[in-house]
Scaffold this motif. Structure first.
Motif, PDB file in Angstrom:
ATOM      1  N   GLY A 190       2.406 -12.680   7.983  1.00 21.86           N
ATOM      2  CA  GLY A 190       3.445 -12.639   6.967  1.00 21.86           C
ATOM      3  C   GLY A 190       3.997 -11.241   6.738  1.00 21.86           C
ATOM      4  O   GLY A 190       3.480 -10.245   7.250  1.00 21.86           O
ATOM      5  N   VAL A 191       5.073 -11.175   5.952  1.00 21.37           N
ATOM      6  CA  VAL A 191       5.746  -9.904   5.659  1.00 21.37           C
ATOM      7  C   VAL A 191       6.117  -9.860   4.181  1.00 21.37           C
ATOM      8  O   VAL A 191       6.918 -10.673   3.706  1.00 21.37           O
ATOM      9  CB  VAL A 191       7.030  -9.727   6.494  1.00 21.37           C
ATOM     10  N   LYS A 192       5.519  -8.926   3.449  1.00 25.27           N
ATOM     11  CA  LYS A 192       5.942  -8.643   2.078  1.00 25.27           C
ATOM     12  C   LYS A 192       6.835  -7.408   2.038  1.00 25.27           C
ATOM     13  O   LYS A 192       7.728  -7.294   1.210  1.00 25.27           O
ATOM     14  CB  LYS A 192       4.725  -8.436   1.172  1.00 25.27           C
ATOM     15  N   ASP A 193       6.552  -6.471   2.925  1.00 21.31           N
ATOM     16  CA  ASP A 193       7.363  -5.264   3.038  1.00 21.31           C
ATOM     17  C   ASP A 193       7.118  -4.682   4.423  1.00 21.31           C
ATOM     18  O   ASP A 193       6.117  -5.022   5.082  1.00 21.31           O
ATOM     19  CB  ASP A 193       6.989  -4.251   1.952  1.00 21.31           C
ATOM     20  N   MET A 194       8.006  -3.838   4.887  1.00 22.89           N
ATOM     21  CA  MET A 194       7.783  -3.154   6.155  1.00 22.89           C
ATOM     22  C   MET A 194       8.569  -1.854   6.150  1.00 22.89           C
ATOM     23  O   MET A 194       9.555  -1.697   5.427  1.00 22.89           O
ATOM     24  CB  MET A 194       8.189  -4.025   7.347  1.00 22.89           C
ATOM     25  N   ASN A 255       7.061  -5.290  -8.794  1.00 27.23           N
ATOM     26  CA  ASN A 255       7.239  -5.329  -7.354  1.00 27.23           C
ATOM     27  C   ASN A 255       6.214  -4.426  -6.686  1.00 27.23           C
ATOM     28  O   ASN A 255       5.692  -3.496  -7.298  1.00 27.23           O
ATOM     29  CB  ASN A 255       8.653  -4.856  -6.972  1.00 27.23           C
ATOM     30  N   GLU A 256       5.933  -4.694  -5.417  1.00 24.41           N
ATOM     31  CA  GLU A 256       5.027  -3.868  -4.652  1.00 24.41           C
ATOM     32  C   GLU A 256       5.644  -3.570  -3.293  1.00 24.41           C
ATOM     33  O   GLU A 256       6.256  -4.434  -2.675  1.00 24.41           O
ATOM     34  CB  GLU A 256       3.664  -4.540  -4.493  1.00 24.41           C
ATOM     35  N   SER A 257       5.496  -2.325  -2.878  1.00 22.37           N
ATOM     36  CA  SER A 257       6.038  -1.858  -1.612  1.00 22.37           C
ATOM     37  C   SER A 257       5.001  -0.970  -0.952  1.00 22.37           C
ATOM     38  O   SER A 257       4.000  -0.603  -1.567  1.00 22.37           O
ATOM     39  CB  SER A 257       7.335  -1.070  -1.835  1.00 22.37           C
ATOM     40  N   ILE A 258       5.264  -0.617   0.308  1.00 21.59           N
ATOM     41  CA  ILE A 258       4.406   0.349   0.975  1.00 21.59           C
ATOM     42  C   ILE A 258       5.228   1.569   1.379  1.00 21.59           C
ATOM     43  O   ILE A 258       6.459   1.502   1.507  1.00 21.59           O
ATOM     44  CB  ILE A 258       3.691  -0.233   2.210  1.00 21.59           C
ATOM     45  N   ALA A 259       4.539   2.675   1.560  1.00 23.66           N
ATOM     46  CA  ALA A 259       5.160   3.915   2.002  1.00 23.66           C
ATOM     47  C   ALA A 259       4.144   4.662   2.851  1.00 23.66           C
ATOM     48  O   ALA A 259       2.934   4.413   2.774  1.00 23.66           O
ATOM     49  CB  ALA A 259       5.600   4.770   0.808  1.00 23.66           C
ATOM     50  N   VAL A 260       4.637   5.597   3.645  1.00 20.11           N
ATOM     51  CA  VAL A 260       3.777   6.421   4.482  1.00 20.11           C
ATOM     52  C   VAL A 260       4.089   7.884   4.207  1.00 20.11           C
ATOM     53  O   VAL A 260       5.258   8.292   4.207  1.00 20.11           O
ATOM     54  CB  VAL A 260       3.968   6.102   5.984  1.00 20.11           C
TER      55      VAL A 260
END
Length: 381
Positions: A190-194, A255-260
């Motif tokens: 699945g994909v919640k964020d990319m 909301n939830e996201s990812i970062a690098v």
């Protein structure tokens, strides 16, 4: 290189001289300074906002027929109403890279067929069943363009409910498949964020694990380099004071996201919209002990400071702070949460949040514009 010209309300007495003055004023942002791409409700073109001089500029080229999907430097991945993808230089007049048609996608379980000029649907190879038609508004994506002339690029797109991500690189005449379900470990589906950082693709899976793919491989497409964590990236319990604050305002969305980060560390970013003027951010990273097979009680560690870096959530990356470029340290540049999953509640809120002072800076001059969407971007020099 050509730059967008500013749009200003000019007084009527001296229209001809004012018109000449307007055409001579050119946006000259320093390479790396933050700008906003604004998409307005009316189909009358897009605007570029420069916080440094608090001015809204018109783009030199007519970009009214595009929806802006993602950016990398001065380049944007855009799609038109006929579901045709392009990479455009927003500062270059008619500088555009045509991308393969969506129907060139080569998948293991689905193919794409057109429905008229402005819709597509998926057809299952196994059952021949067809999905409901999708339009350009349903496409999500990411872009990376190498920061040199003639450099490589990577394009990613998918539909919110599809079971794959499509991608191509420079020189490809079709899109290849990254499955998000079949032949994928359960916790990574699945994909919640990319986000895309160079050839590295990070996918925030439905079960809150992070999938990491290396897209640099030319022949076989990509390699899964994900770490085998035992625990998902679940948010630790909030403090009592924080919970009381959230409950007091009857939170409207989260909301939830990812970062690098620049060092390659993955962050999970939670944002809570309390009121139209109040928003809370929390950043977390994995406890380094999480990969230790003898440890079973690790929790995510809250990140209280980004130090001398700023996080651009639309891009999913941190960059060095630089006062000369207008990049504020220890700050989060925000427009909306869950950009990859618009189906969830996520209102537009153009702001810069300081992790140091816990305060939010907004841009009042934008309030008079009927803005449908906005994205922060960092044009290279």
């Amino acid at each position: 290189m050509d730059r967008p010209t500013p749009k200003r309300r000019l007084s009527s007495p001296d229209r001809e001289s004012a018109k000449a003055l307007r055409s001579s004023l050119i946006l000259q942002p320093k390479g790396g300074s933050p700008l906003l791409m604004l998409s307005q409700e009316k189909a009358d073109g897009c605007r570029v906002y420069n916080p440094a001089d608090d001015t809204v500029y018109e783009t030199k080229s007519d970009l009214s027929g595009y929806r802006f999907v993602a950016s990398s430097g001065k380049w944007f991945l855009v799609i038109d109403s006929r579901l045709k993808l392009y990479i455009i230089d927003v500062f270059g007049e008619e500088e555009r890279i045509d991308l393969p048609g969506l129907e060139t996608f080569e998948g293991s379980h689905f193919k794409i067929e057109r429905v008229g000029e402005d819709k597509i649907r998926h057809v299952s190879f196994r059952t021949l069943s067809r999905t409901r038609p999708s339009t350009a508004e349903d496409v999500r994506g990411r872009l990376w363009v190498e920061d040199k002339k003639g450099g490589d690029y990577v394009v990613l797109w998918h539909f919110e409910r599809s079971e794959y991500i499509a991608f191509c690189k420079k020189g490809d005449d079709h899109y290849r498949e990254i499955s998000t379900r079949d032949d994928v470990r359960l916790e990574l589906r699945g994909v919640k964020d990319m986000l895309l950082k160079g050839h590295d693709l990070y996918i925030f899976a439905t079960r809150d694990f992070v999938r990491h793919l290396d897209l640099s491989r030319r022949h076989d497409g990509f390699k899964d380099v994900s770490q085998n964590h035992r625990f998902p990236m679940w948010e630790p319990p909030l403090s009592r004071d924080e919970m009381e604050r959230i409950n007091k305002y009857k939170m409207t969305s989260s909301n939830e996201s990812i970062a690098v980060t620049r060092s390659g560390e993955v962050l999970v970013v939670y944002t809570y919209e309390l009121t139209s003027k109040d928003r809370v951010f929390h950043l977390y990273k994995r406890d380094p002990k999480d990969l230790d097979p003898t440890t079973y009680d690790t929790m995510l560690v809250e990140v209280h400071s980004l130090g001398d870096e700023a996080l651009f959530l639309d891009l999913g990356i941190t960059v060095p702070a630089d006062h000369t470029l207008g990049i504020e340290p220890n700050s989060i540049y925000f427009t909306r949460g869950n950009r990859i999953r618009h189906g969830q509640t996520s209102s537009l809120d153009i702001c810069v949040f300081s992790l140091t002072t816990k305060t939010i800076k907004r841009f009042p001059s934008l309030s008079n514009l009927n803005i449908k969407d906005a994205q922060w971007f960092l044009p290279s020099s």
